[in-house]
Design an enzyme around this catalytic site. Sequence first.
Site: not given
Length: 559
Positions: A222, A273
Site C-alpha cells: 500500500d 531468502e
Amino acid sequence: MTFTQEDARAELASAPGSEWWRTAVIYQIYPRSFADASGDGLGDLPGVTAHLDDLRELGVDAIWLSPFQTSPQKDAGYDVADYRDVDPIFGTLADFDAMLAGAHERGIRVIVDLVPNHSSDQHVWFQQALKAAPGSPERARYIFREGKGENGELPPNNWESVFGGGMWKRVTEADGTPGQWYLHIFDETQPDFDWTNEEVRAEFRDVLRFWLDRGVDGFRVDVAHGLIKAEGLPDYTPDPEGGSMGGDADAVPYWGQPGVHEVWREWHEVLAEYDGDRALCAEAWLPTVAETALWVRPDEMHQAFNFHYLETKWDAAALRAVIEESLAEYGAVGAPSTWVLSNHDVVRHASRLALTAENPQGAGIGPKSPGQPDPVKGLRRARAATALMLALPGSSYLYQGEELGLPEVIDLPDDARQDPTWFRTNGERYGRDGCRVPLPWTADAPAYGFNDTGASWLPQPTEWADLAHDVQVDDPASTLSMYRALLAERRARGLGAGSLEWLDGYGDDVVAARNGSVLVIANLGDASVDLPAGEVLVASGPLDGDRLPTDTTVWIAAA
C-alpha cells in the site's frame, strides 16, 4: 476436480525466467465485502475459504487480500494496529492458515496486503509515542515535529491530507499542555512512520518474514510511492485536478522520493531468502509510466499497478498509446506490465467508463455527482475493456465483483457511508464506499448470499439480485461466463507470456492487435466495423454477423 498436494506443488512451481507473477491473473478480495461466514454483516476469512472453488472455476492464478490484520477499522483495515495477527472480525490466524492451505491445494497463490506508510493510532508503538517526551526514541518511529507560530499553534507545513483537511494533528503532552504535531498523509488515526529510522525498517523486514514463514506468495504494498518524505518537509500545494493520490502532480514532497527505492531493495532481498518466486506489487501513483517502471527494476518490486492504463479514457488512440508506452517502459527494465481496471479505491469500471464528467481518483460518485453514468453503456464498455485487457501480455488484476458486471453503487444513503473521505470533506467527496458494497452470490438468499442472516455493513441495491453469481453461472451470455471464457483462452494460448503486434487497416476508433494465436479487435467508435475471417473465440457482446458493433471486443483465432 480436486488437486492433490503433488499437483499443487507442480502447479505452483516455475522455472527460472518464467516466474508466475509475470503472467498471472490475480483476483483482489476485499475481505469485508467478499463473503461473510459468521453472519455479522462483515466478510471474513472463512467466507473466502468457502468460495475458493468458485475462484478456481473462474480461472484466476492468485488472490490478493486487502488488509485483514488487527485494526480499529477507521479506514476499513488500512489502519493496522498489529501487523502479525488477524482482526477478530475476519477470524483467526488458524482461519488464515486454513484459507492459505485451501488456496494452495487448488493451485491458487495468495498475496497479502501490507501497509507500511502508516499504522493505526492504536498501534502499540504510537501509544508509546504519545506517552513519551519530544525527541524520545518512541516518537522517532513516527514523524513528530514542533509547530510554527509563537507557541507552536500552527502545523509544521501546509500539506493537505489525501482524505481532506490538514495533514498534521497536534497532541496533548503528558502534562496536559499542547505539544508536537504528527504527520498523517491520510486520516488522523493513521500516523506516518519515519522510514529514515532503522528500527522501523527492521520491524517491517520482520513482518515480511512472519507472513512468508506462514507460506504467503507475496505482498501488495500500500502507498508504495510514499514512506520517504522530502528533507525539510517543504510546503507544497497540489494540483487540484491531480486526484486524491496526487498522481498527476510533479515533485510532490511526500510521493515518489528517491530514498524509497532503498526500502524496496531491502524487501526484495528478504523475499529472495524464500523459495517459490515470492512477489512484491507496488501501489504507486506516479506522474508517468516511465517513473512507475523504476519501481520494478530487477532488484526492487516485481510488479507495479499500471494506473495510467486504468485512468485512460475510453478512446482508441489513447489506449493504443498507453499500451505501447507501457510495454516499452516496463520491458526496458525486464518487468511485465501489470494491467488493472478496477480496485477498492476507484469507481468500478462498469460505471467509470460511462461517466460524462471529470471524476478525480478517490472522489467517488453519488446521487448529486455530475455526469451520471448510463448503466447499459457502462457495462457494455466494461466488458469490452476487460476483453481487451486480458488479451495483453503481462499480468492482470481483477477486482472482486467485476466478473459479475457490478456497477458502482451510487445511491447509498448518507448515513450508511463509512469512508473517511466523506467525513473529512463534509460530504463534498463521496469517497470509495460505492465500489465496496458486499457481493451478491445468491439471488433469493438473505443479503444475496453474502451471508445467511441478511446483515450487510453497506446496503446492497435490490437490482443486484439480477447480477448474483448463481444467476450468471449457467448463463452463456452473462458477464461471469465471459470472464471464465476469457481466462480459459488466455491461459490455454499463453497470452500473458506473448507479445503484441499492432494490426493496420481498422481505422482510428479501433484497437486491433495480434498476440500469438489470437487477434484482438476492440471497436470504440460509433459505427460497426468489418471482422476478418476466423473462429470467434470470445466476444464481449453480440456480433452483427461479420461486423463488430460499437463498444465491443472480440478474440479471433489467428490464421
